[in-house]
Write a protein that holds these residues in place. Structure first.
Motif, short mmCIF file in Angstrom:
data_model
loop_
_atom_site.label_atom_id
_atom_site.label_comp_id
_atom_site.label_asym_id
_atom_site.label_seq_id
_atom_site.Cartn_x
_atom_site.Cartn_y
_atom_site.Cartn_z
N TYR A 114 0.84 -1.21 0.00
CA TYR A 114 0.00 0.00 0.00
C TYR A 114 0.88 1.26 0.00
O TYR A 114 0.64 2.20 -0.76
CB TYR A 114 -0.93 0.00 1.22
N CYS A 115 1.92 1.25 0.84
CA CYS A 115 2.85 2.40 0.89
C CYS A 115 3.54 2.62 -0.45
O CYS A 115 3.78 3.76 -0.87
CB CYS A 115 3.90 2.20 1.97
N LEU A 116 3.86 1.51 -1.14
CA LEU A 116 4.56 1.63 -2.42
C LEU A 116 3.62 2.06 -3.55
O LEU A 116 4.00 2.83 -4.43
CB LEU A 116 5.23 0.30 -2.78
N VAL A 117 2.38 1.56 -3.53
CA VAL A 117 1.43 1.92 -4.59
C VAL A 117 1.07 3.41 -4.51
O VAL A 117 0.93 4.08 -5.54
CB VAL A 117 0.17 1.04 -4.52
N ILE A 118 0.94 3.95 -3.29
CA ILE A 118 0.59 5.37 -3.16
C ILE A 118 1.83 6.26 -3.11
O ILE A 118 1.76 7.42 -2.73
CB ILE A 118 -0.27 5.62 -1.90
N LYS A 151 -4.99 9.11 -8.42
CA LYS A 151 -4.98 7.77 -9.03
C LYS A 151 -4.24 6.78 -8.14
O LYS A 151 -4.68 5.63 -7.96
CB LYS A 151 -4.32 7.85 -10.41
N SER A 152 -3.10 7.21 -7.59
CA SER A 152 -2.33 6.33 -6.70
C SER A 152 -3.12 5.96 -5.46
O SER A 152 -3.11 4.80 -5.02
CB SER A 152 -1.03 7.02 -6.28
N TYR A 153 -3.80 6.94 -4.87
CA TYR A 153 -4.58 6.67 -3.64
C TYR A 153 -5.71 5.68 -3.92
O TYR A 153 -5.96 4.76 -3.13
CB TYR A 153 -5.15 7.97 -3.07
N ASN A 154 -6.40 5.86 -5.05
CA ASN A 154 -7.48 4.93 -5.40
C ASN A 154 -6.94 3.52 -5.64
O ASN A 154 -7.51 2.54 -5.16
CB ASN A 154 -8.21 5.42 -6.66
N ALA A 155 -5.83 3.44 -6.38
CA ALA A 155 -5.21 2.13 -6.65
C ALA A 155 -4.73 1.49 -5.36
O ALA A 155 -4.90 0.28 -5.15
CB ALA A 155 -4.05 2.31 -7.63
N GLY A 156 -4.12 2.29 -4.48
CA GLY A 156 -3.63 1.77 -3.20
C GLY A 156 -4.75 1.24 -2.33
O GLY A 156 -4.63 0.18 -1.69
N MET A 157 -5.87 1.96 -2.31
CA MET A 157 -7.01 1.51 -1.50
C MET A 157 -7.60 0.22 -2.06
O MET A 157 -7.93 -0.70 -1.30
CB MET A 157 -8.08 2.62 -1.47
N LEU A 158 -7.71 0.13 -3.39
CA LEU A 158 -8.23 -1.10 -4.01
C LEU A 158 -7.31 -2.28 -3.71
O LEU A 158 -7.76 -3.38 -3.37
CB LEU A 158 -8.36 -0.90 -5.52
N THR A 159 -5.99 -2.05 -3.81
CA THR A 159 -5.00 -3.10 -3.51
C THR A 159 -5.09 -3.55 -2.06
O THR A 159 -5.15 -4.75 -1.76
CB THR A 159 -3.58 -2.58 -3.81
N ALA A 160 -5.12 -2.57 -1.14
CA ALA A 160 -5.12 -2.89 0.29
C ALA A 160 -6.39 -3.63 0.70
O ALA A 160 -6.34 -4.62 1.44
CB ALA A 160 -4.95 -1.61 1.11
N LEU A 161 -7.54 -3.17 0.22
CA LEU A 161 -8.81 -3.78 0.63
C LEU A 161 -8.98 -5.17 0.01
O LEU A 161 -9.53 -6.07 0.65
CB LEU A 161 -9.98 -2.87 0.24
N PHE A 174 -10.91 -11.61 -7.78
CA PHE A 174 -10.11 -10.60 -7.09
C PHE A 174 -9.02 -10.01 -8.00
O PHE A 174 -7.98 -9.58 -7.53
CB PHE A 174 -9.44 -11.21 -5.84
N SER A 175 -9.27 -10.01 -9.32
CA SER A 175 -8.21 -9.68 -10.28
C SER A 175 -7.98 -8.18 -10.47
O SER A 175 -6.93 -7.79 -10.96
CB SER A 175 -8.52 -10.31 -11.64
N SER A 176 -8.95 -7.37 -10.13
CA SER A 176 -8.90 -5.97 -10.57
C SER A 176 -7.78 -5.17 -9.90
O SER A 176 -7.34 -4.16 -10.43
CB SER A 176 -10.24 -5.29 -10.32
N TRP A 177 -7.29 -5.61 -8.73
CA TRP A 177 -6.27 -4.81 -8.04
C TRP A 177 -4.91 -4.91 -8.72
O TRP A 177 -4.08 -4.00 -8.58
CB TRP A 177 -6.15 -5.23 -6.57
N LEU A 178 -4.66 -5.98 -9.48
CA LEU A 178 -3.31 -6.18 -10.01
C LEU A 178 -2.93 -5.13 -11.07
O LEU A 178 -1.87 -4.52 -10.96
CB LEU A 178 -3.18 -7.60 -10.56
N PRO A 179 -3.77 -4.85 -12.08
CA PRO A 179 -3.41 -3.75 -12.99
C PRO A 179 -3.43 -2.38 -12.30
O PRO A 179 -2.65 -1.50 -12.66
CB PRO A 179 -4.48 -3.81 -14.09
N ALA A 180 -4.29 -2.22 -11.28
CA ALA A 180 -4.34 -0.94 -10.56
C ALA A 180 -3.05 -0.67 -9.80
O ALA A 180 -2.63 0.48 -9.64
CB ALA A 180 -5.53 -0.93 -9.60
N ALA A 181 -2.39 -1.74 -9.34
CA ALA A 181 -1.14 -1.59 -8.58
C ALA A 181 0.01 -1.07 -9.43
O ALA A 181 1.10 -0.82 -8.92
CB ALA A 181 -0.76 -2.93 -7.94
N MET A 182 -0.24 -0.88 -10.74
CA MET A 182 0.79 -0.31 -11.63
C MET A 182 1.06 1.16 -11.32
O MET A 182 1.95 1.78 -11.90
CB MET A 182 0.34 -0.42 -13.10
N ALA A 183 0.26 1.75 -10.43
CA ALA A 183 0.49 3.14 -10.02
C ALA A 183 1.80 3.28 -9.24
O ALA A 183 2.31 4.39 -9.07
CB ALA A 183 -0.68 3.64 -9.18
#
Length: 573
Positions: A120-124, A130-140, A197-206
């Motif tokens: 989460y720290c690395l994604v944001i 965009k980073s915060y949204n991706a980080g929240m999706l990844t963490a949750l 649970f696949s959607s977080w993986l492309p989002a973590a590209m932030a």
């Protein structure tokens, strides 16, 4: 600090790899228990397992991490606090190492949760919306897996210990262990981003690209596969493999289709990681845990290289990730182009590169095993899609005219980036054959008819041609018009999974919260709650105050009232 971390990690990587080979050759395992403290006869122990699997995987994690940190010297050179970035990456590596060497669910949870929090720290890291949204999706999304692990820990209290490795021989008729195995399987599905649970993986590209190279090769996403490899005896005893096989094949198919319609460079490579994770999960569910581990290692080598090459392109193109703005990069960046094409070909399963040894063996095992037509089709069609999006990526980035600014110039002169890529290029070419000799000293003898033996190569060539065809978007659009656009929208958005796992999950509770707030907090709750009580107390205070203001008249009235009562009592008695 980057250079110091590189040397230490490289040294430990070499040490663990030599130990891993020694343990593998002599079939040796080391089980260490350290008693942290004892209270009233109850011991709290920390347990580690060192066998060939954990040692070789640790050496790969540390080797890739060392090169990623060294590579970051150039990629993150504008970063004002590079030491903070390196410290977060080191915490990430430590969490993964803790997970790898743990045969105990408690220490697995420490590493598992550490991966989730640090990711989460690395994604944001870039700190934008965009980073915060991706980080929240990844963490949750990963938090769901953490909950499954916690429930498994609670259920494992029935056995008196959390060292699952003790119970392989005693679980054939245990209902508790069946529940634990199911929970562990769902936890692994969340961390390895399987459907749904696949959607977080492309989002973590932030996250920064060096972090992506680490996350998508040997850490975080591979944690779920590694955990299931450790728990594989339980999957087969309770016949959970069929479910995992279907999920893995569907994930592989969905990611391969999505990557063919994507234009973001990092998202294409992220979806290819998702496809390979589906391949690992599906072959693991068929009972070949060593083969899944073999592909996990070879995939780590070429996928880290692929991300490093992508990072080199992005770095030189002023942080542009759209492949439509690329073109003719091979003329300007020959070293990056060579590394990129080698890793892409390895991903496709081109003969005698690292990916070939594991991927070809997996497909031959699928031909040999008892599988139905659907699974067989999904395996081979997904392999064709892998070749398709890899060729499409080559077509857009390497061939044709330069589509970036006409006056822009870039080159391969970043020393740290070039060193990191060359370090991985060597193992991406030779690592597969070396690992296959180590892990399978007696090679698999798979005898197939000639048409099945050549099917893999035929599918790769056919997939490459398909990638060339769909790269010409105008041709496809004229051919299929609106139907093609609908097809692109559905498959290009991962079957609407990012919308289903964000908007559709959050819409109902958020709207319920809004109406609850409107009706209770701002409605009846105000009337009978805080505001109502406040008004009532104000009224009572005013009333009592008015009594005090006219206290003399009240005193006289009270005196007369008591005199009347006394008079009545006197007359009665």
């Amino acid at each position: 600090m980057c250079s110091l971390s590189f040397y230490f990690l490289f040294l430990f990587s070499t040490l663990f790899f030599v130990l891993g080979i020694y343990y593998l050759l002599f079939d040796y395992s080391l089980f260490i228990e350290w008693e942290v403290f004892s209270l009233n006869g109850s011991m709290v122990v920390m347990t580690f397992i060192f066998d060939w699997m954990s040692l070789i995987f640790m050496s790969f994690v540390m080797y890739i991490s060392s090169l990623v940190i060294y590579y970051s010297n150039d990629y993150m050179h504008n970063e004002s606090n590079i030491n903070r970035f390196v410290m977060i990456v080191l915490m990430f590596i430590f969490s993964m190492v803790l997970l790898i060497i743990s045969p105990n669910l408690i220490s697995i949870l420490l590493g598992w949760d550490g991966l989730g929090l640090v990711s989460y720290c690395l994604v944001i890291y870039y700190q934008n919306v965009k980073s915060y949204n991706a980080g929240m999706l990844t963490a949750l999304s990963n938090r769901v897996g953490d909950v499954f692990i916690l429930i498994s820990i609670a259920w494992m209290l029935n056995f008196g210990s959390w060292n699952y490795i003790y119970y392989y021989d005693f679980i054939s008729d245990s209902f508790e262990m069946k529940v634990i195995s199911m929970l562990i399987m769902f936890a692994a599905m969340t961390k390895s981003a399987q459907i749904p649970f696949s959607s977080w993986l492309p989002a973590a590209m932030a996250a920064p690209t060096p972090v992506s190279a680490l996350v998508h090769s040997s850490t975080l996403v591979t944690a779920g596969v590694y955990l299931l490899i450790r728990f594989s005896p339980m999957l087969f005893i309770y016949d959970l493999g069929w479910f995992l096989l279907l999920i893995g094949c569907m994930t592989m198919f969905m990611a391969g289709l999505g990557a063919n319609f994507e234009f973001d460079l990092k998202s294409i490579i992220a979806l290819s990681t998702l496809s390979q994770l589906g391949l690992m999960m599906s072959i693991l569910s068929m009972g070949y845990s060593n083969l899944a581990f073999f592909h996990l290692l070879t995939h780590a080598l070429f996928k880290a290289l692929l991300f490093m090459c992508a990072g080199s392109m992005i770095h030189n193109l002023n942080d542009s990730q759209d492949i439509r703005f690329m073109g003719s990069i091979s003329s300007f960046m020959p070293l990056t182009s060579v590394c990129f094409n080698v890793s892409s070909l390895s991903l496709c399963g081109m003969p005698f590169l690292a990916g070939f040894y594991s991927k070809d063996l997996i497909l031959e095992i699928v031909c040999l095993d008892w599988t139905n037509v659907l699974i067989f089709f999904l395996y081979f069609f997904s392999t064709g899609l892998t070749a398709s999006y890899s060729f499409r990526l080559f077509y857009y980035s390497m061939s044709g005219d330069m589509n970036y600014y006409s006056v822009y110039s870039f080159d391969d002169k970043c020393y740290f980036i070039s060193f990191g890529m060359i370090g991985l290029l060597i193992v991406a070419v030779f690592g597969g054959s070396f690992l296959s000799w180590l892990i399978f000293p007696i090679p698999y003898l798979i005898v197939l008819p000639w048409y099945l033996s050549f099917l893999t190569l035929f599918i790769i060539i056919l997939g490459s041609y398909f990638g060339y065809v769909i790269s010409d978007f105008n041709y496809c659009y004229n051919l299929f018009s609106l139907n093609f656009l609908s097809f692109v929208i559905f498959f290009g958005s991962m079957w609407f999974m990012p919308f289903l796992s964000t908007n559709y999950v959050s819409y109902l509770p958020l709207s319920l919260g809004y109406y609850t707030s409107k009706s209770f907090d701002s409605g009846w709750g105000e009337l009978f709650g805080g505001q109502g009580l406040y008004s009532f107390f104000l009224y009572m205070i005013d009333y009592v105050q008015s009594l005090y203001d006219s206290n003399f008249s009240v005193y006289l009235l009270t005196f007369i009232f008591w005199m009347l009562i006394l008079l009545i009592f006197f007359l009665i008695y």
